[in-house]
Scaffold this motif. Structure first.
Motif, PDB file in Angstrom:
ATOM      1  N   ALA A 183     -24.144  15.075 -26.603  1.00  0.00           N
ATOM      2  CA  ALA A 183     -23.280  14.986 -28.188  1.00  0.00           C
ATOM      3  C   ALA A 183     -23.328  13.375 -28.250  1.00  0.00           C
ATOM      4  CB  ALA A 183     -21.476  15.605 -27.920  1.00  0.00           C
ATOM      5  N   GLU A 184     -23.335  12.543 -27.016  1.00  0.00           N
ATOM      6  CA  GLU A 184     -22.782  11.285 -26.083  1.00  0.00           C
ATOM      7  C   GLU A 184     -24.229  10.673 -26.224  1.00  0.00           C
ATOM      8  OE1 GLU A 184     -22.232  10.295 -22.108  1.00  0.00           O
ATOM      9  OE2 GLU A 184     -19.897  11.395 -22.783  1.00  0.00           O
ATOM     10  N   ARG A 185     -25.266  11.500 -26.893  1.00  0.00           N
ATOM     11  CA  ARG A 185     -26.785  10.757 -27.240  1.00  0.00           C
ATOM     12  C   ARG A 185     -27.124  10.729 -28.719  1.00  0.00           C
ATOM     13  NH1 ARG A 185     -25.837  10.793 -22.203  1.00  0.00           N
ATOM     14  NH2 ARG A 185     -26.269   9.468 -20.357  1.00  0.00           N
ATOM     15  N   GLY A 186     -26.248  11.713 -29.701  1.00  0.00           N
ATOM     16  CA  GLY A 186     -26.458  11.794 -31.111  1.00  0.00           C
ATOM     17  C   GLY A 186     -27.555  13.305 -31.028  1.00  0.00           C
ATOM     18  N   ILE A 187     -27.038  14.229 -30.324  1.00  0.00           N
ATOM     19  CA  ILE A 187     -27.876  15.454 -29.771  1.00  0.00           C
ATOM     20  C   ILE A 187     -26.497  16.588 -29.350  1.00  0.00           C
ATOM     21  CG2 ILE A 187     -29.250  17.332 -28.604  1.00  0.00           C
ATOM     22  CD1 ILE A 187     -30.671  14.384 -28.141  1.00  0.00           C
ATOM     23  N   ILE A 188     -26.517  17.649 -30.359  1.00  0.00           N
ATOM     24  CA  ILE A 188     -26.079  19.045 -30.741  1.00  0.00           C
ATOM     25  C   ILE A 188     -26.938  20.202 -29.853  1.00  0.00           C
ATOM     26  CG2 ILE A 188     -25.487  20.574 -31.635  1.00  0.00           C
ATOM     27  CD1 ILE A 188     -24.911  19.319 -34.111  1.00  0.00           C
ATOM     28  N   VAL A 189     -26.213  20.383 -28.947  1.00  0.00           N
ATOM     29  CA  VAL A 189     -27.280  21.592 -27.899  1.00  0.00           C
ATOM     30  C   VAL A 189     -25.913  22.836 -28.817  1.00  0.00           C
ATOM     31  CG1 VAL A 189     -27.271  22.981 -25.890  1.00  0.00           C
ATOM     32  CG2 VAL A 189     -27.003  20.533 -26.224  1.00  0.00           C
ATOM     33  N   ASP A 222     -26.383  14.436 -36.014  1.00  0.00           N
ATOM     34  CA  ASP A 222     -26.360  13.433 -37.683  1.00  0.00           C
ATOM     35  C   ASP A 222     -26.949  13.872 -38.682  1.00  0.00           C
ATOM     36  OD1 ASP A 222     -29.266  12.863 -37.039  1.00  0.00           O
ATOM     37  OD2 ASP A 222     -28.934  10.731 -37.653  1.00  0.00           O
ATOM     38  N   ARG A 223     -27.357  15.530 -38.693  1.00  0.00           N
ATOM     39  CA  ARG A 223     -28.194  15.948 -39.829  1.00  0.00           C
ATOM     40  C   ARG A 223     -27.662  17.761 -39.831  1.00  0.00           C
ATOM     41  NH1 ARG A 223     -34.593  15.293 -39.316  1.00  0.00           N
ATOM     42  NH2 ARG A 223     -33.978  16.415 -42.101  1.00  0.00           N
ATOM     43  N   TRP A 224     -26.680  17.786 -39.036  1.00  0.00           N
ATOM     44  CA  TRP A 224     -26.112  19.315 -38.598  1.00  0.00           C
ATOM     45  C   TRP A 224     -25.542  19.110 -40.149  1.00  0.00           C
ATOM     46  CZ3 TRP A 224     -20.671  20.606 -37.695  1.00  0.00           C
ATOM     47  CH2 TRP A 224     -20.341  21.996 -37.425  1.00  0.00           C
ATOM     48  N   ALA A 225     -25.537  21.028 -40.503  1.00  0.00           N
ATOM     49  CA  ALA A 225     -25.609  21.178 -41.994  1.00  0.00           C
ATOM     50  C   ALA A 225     -25.198  22.325 -42.115  1.00  0.00           C
ATOM     51  CB  ALA A 225     -26.347  20.618 -43.180  1.00  0.00           C
ATOM     52  N   SER A 232     -35.033  20.341 -35.903  1.00  0.00           N
ATOM     53  CA  SER A 232     -34.334  20.304 -34.330  1.00  0.00           C
ATOM     54  C   SER A 232     -35.451  19.658 -33.519  1.00  0.00           C
ATOM     55  CB  SER A 232     -34.567  22.416 -33.483  1.00  0.00           C
ATOM     56  OG  SER A 232     -35.492  22.117 -33.900  1.00  0.00           O
ATOM     57  N   PHE A 233     -35.154  19.851 -32.180  1.00  0.00           N
ATOM     58  CA  PHE A 233     -35.807  18.927 -31.521  1.00  0.00           C
ATOM     59  C   PHE A 233     -36.855  20.254 -30.449  1.00  0.00           C
ATOM     60  CE2 PHE A 233     -32.776  15.351 -31.976  1.00  0.00           C
ATOM     61  CZ  PHE A 233     -33.310  14.513 -32.241  1.00  0.00           C
ATOM     62  N   ASP A 234     -36.414  20.902 -30.494  1.00  0.00           N
ATOM     63  CA  ASP A 234     -36.846  21.906 -30.132  1.00  0.00           C
ATOM     64  C   ASP A 234     -37.936  22.959 -30.167  1.00  0.00           C
ATOM     65  OD1 ASP A 234     -35.552  24.087 -31.673  1.00  0.00           O
ATOM     66  OD2 ASP A 234     -33.994  22.853 -30.818  1.00  0.00           O
ATOM     67  N   LYS A 235     -38.562  24.183 -29.656  1.00  0.00           N
ATOM     68  CA  LYS A 235     -39.448  24.870 -30.294  1.00  0.00           C
ATOM     69  C   LYS A 235     -39.251  25.436 -31.226  1.00  0.00           C
ATOM     70  CE  LYS A 235     -39.074  28.685 -26.879  1.00  0.00           C
ATOM     71  NZ  LYS A 235     -40.638  28.870 -25.189  1.00  0.00           N
ATOM     72  N   TYR A 272     -40.700  16.826 -28.281  1.00  0.00           N
ATOM     73  CA  TYR A 272     -40.317  16.844 -26.972  1.00  0.00           C
ATOM     74  C   TYR A 272     -39.985  15.567 -26.259  1.00  0.00           C
ATOM     75  CZ  TYR A 272     -41.641  21.907 -26.039  1.00  0.00           C
ATOM     76  OH  TYR A 272     -41.014  23.324 -26.386  1.00  0.00           O
ATOM     77  N   ILE A 273     -41.118  14.860 -26.553  1.00  0.00           N
ATOM     78  CA  ILE A 273     -40.072  14.048 -25.961  1.00  0.00           C
ATOM     79  C   ILE A 273     -39.052  12.165 -26.727  1.00  0.00           C
ATOM     80  CG2 ILE A 273     -41.399  10.879 -25.968  1.00  0.00           C
ATOM     81  CD1 ILE A 273     -44.215  12.116 -25.702  1.00  0.00           C
ATOM     82  N   GLU A 274     -38.922  12.425 -28.538  1.00  0.00           N
ATOM     83  CA  GLU A 274     -37.461  12.484 -28.405  1.00  0.00           C
ATOM     84  C   GLU A 274     -36.358  12.442 -27.575  1.00  0.00           C
ATOM     85  OE1 GLU A 274     -35.694  11.507 -32.223  1.00  0.00           O
ATOM     86  OE2 GLU A 274     -37.486  12.587 -33.315  1.00  0.00           O
ATOM     87  N   ALA A 275     -36.720  13.967 -27.257  1.00  0.00           N
ATOM     88  CA  ALA A 275     -35.591  14.528 -26.939  1.00  0.00           C
ATOM     89  C   ALA A 275     -35.175  13.978 -25.471  1.00  0.00           C
ATOM     90  CB  ALA A 275     -35.676  16.240 -26.782  1.00  0.00           C
ATOM     91  N   TYR A 276     -36.538  14.117 -24.479  1.00  0.00           N
ATOM     92  CA  TYR A 276     -36.129  13.451 -23.380  1.00  0.00           C
ATOM     93  C   TYR A 276     -35.799  11.979 -23.541  1.00  0.00           C
ATOM     94  CZ  TYR A 276     -37.719  11.450 -19.352  1.00  0.00           C
ATOM     95  OH  TYR A 276     -38.085  10.609 -17.550  1.00  0.00           O
ATOM     96  N   GLU A 277     -36.442  11.326 -24.286  1.00  0.00           N
ATOM     97  CA  GLU A 277     -36.212   9.856 -23.720  1.00  0.00           C
ATOM     98  C   GLU A 277     -34.186   9.114 -24.491  1.00  0.00           C
ATOM     99  OE1 GLU A 277     -40.685   7.548 -24.775  1.00  0.00           O
ATOM    100  OE2 GLU A 277     -38.939   7.513 -26.420  1.00  0.00           O
ATOM    101  N   ARG A 278     -34.549  10.305 -25.576  1.00  0.00           N
ATOM    102  CA  ARG A 278     -32.501  10.219 -26.404  1.00  0.00           C
ATOM    103  C   ARG A 278     -31.543  10.450 -25.190  1.00  0.00           C
ATOM    104  NH1 ARG A 278     -32.208  11.668 -32.598  1.00  0.00           N
ATOM    105  NH2 ARG A 278     -29.723  11.413 -32.044  1.00  0.00           N
TER     106      ARG A 278
END
Length: 285
Positions: A183-189, A222-225, A232-235, A272-278
């Protein structure tokens, strides 16, 4: 090295000293099929992301990593995707935690108002945040079969009350820690699945991969609705294409899915790369 097992996305070898070598391939799976073609660099991305997460979670539960150095005789192309790990007796339960409602959990909620026996409030929709993270384990099905939801009582029957409580505690705490850092990096798990096993000394150990786009649902915060499928960043991105009109695949047919087109392969690799880097703050390469 002695080859022991090949799963959907990893190969496992035994080293002369008895340790195991786990090698992540670039294959991607969905709906219990291994898809074609591969996603370039996927094995390295997920291995490096798991190693980063193991560091962040070290105070929650020990992990199986012994070394990231390639052992003698290993092909040089395995560098970055191979990890020497401890041999464990794996827990016979898929340990899953959810903080948001989607996927199979949403389908179960719509049928029963609960997920894996955990009652949830009325009125939740696809993408709703749950009041608190919940433990939603499943069976470990054989390759090609479907995992089935388990209630906590069924986990108790399988492994005993004390172990079941420990599995729930560790799984939910890993989710909480991962969700907070992401969450600190802008991603919801939204949810995550982990693998746990017992060391010869009787210690519960985190294994395989952890909090990756293959074992978790990652959404851009920022796009959670709530109310429908989330970006998603995942498969899930690949799953969505497979069930689209463009793919033209009937999931119920039993036929294997069509090959992924180049633009889906490229966008999946980029996600996948964006998720890793963020998440890590490191450049992949």
């Amino acid at each position: 090295m002695k080859h022991l097992h090949s799963g959907k996305v990893r190969d496992l070898y035994e080293l002369p000293g008895g340790e195991l070598l786990m090698v992540a391939r670039d294959t991607i799976s969905a709906y219990d099929f291994v898809l074609e073609p591969v996603i370039p660099d996927k094995g390295k991305i997920l291995t490096q992301l798991s190693l980063w997460w193991f560091e962040q979670l070290a105070d929650v539960v020990p992990n199986h990593v012994i070394s990231t150095e390639l052992p003698d005789g290993a092909p040089p192309e395995w560098a970055g995707r191979a990890v020497v790990v401890r041999r464990l007796e794996m827990v016979p339960v898929e340990c899953v935690a959810r903080g948001y409602l989607t996927g199979s959990g949403l389908k179960e909620y719509r049928r029963s108002g609960s997920v894996c026996g955990v009652p949830l409030p009325e009125g939740l929709v696809d993408g709703s945040k749950l009041p608190e993270p919940i433990f939603t384990p499943t069976t470990k099905a054989a390759l090609g079969a479907h995992d089935e939801p388990m209630t906590f009582a069924e986990v108790v029957s399988a492994v005993g009350a004390e172990v079941a409580e420990r599995l729930r505690e560790v799984t939910v705490e890993i989710y909480r820690r991962g969700a907070r850092l992401a969450a600190e990096r802008g991603i919801i798990v939204a949810d995550t699945k982990i693998e746990l096993g017992w060391s010869p000394e009787g210690e519960l150990v985190l294994a395989d991969e952890v909090l990756t786009p293959d074992s978790s649902r990652f959404w851009p915060a920022d796009r959670w609705a709530p109310g429908g499928p989330q970006p998603s960043f995942d498969k899930q991105f690949v799953r969505d294409w497979l069930t689209s009109a463009e793919a033209g695949w009937d999931r119920a047919s039993g036929d294997p899915p069509p090959p992924l087109p180049p633009h889906i392969v490229e966008r999946t690799r980029a996600k996948y790369i964006e998720a890793y880097e963020r998440l890590t703050g490191r450049a992949f390469g």
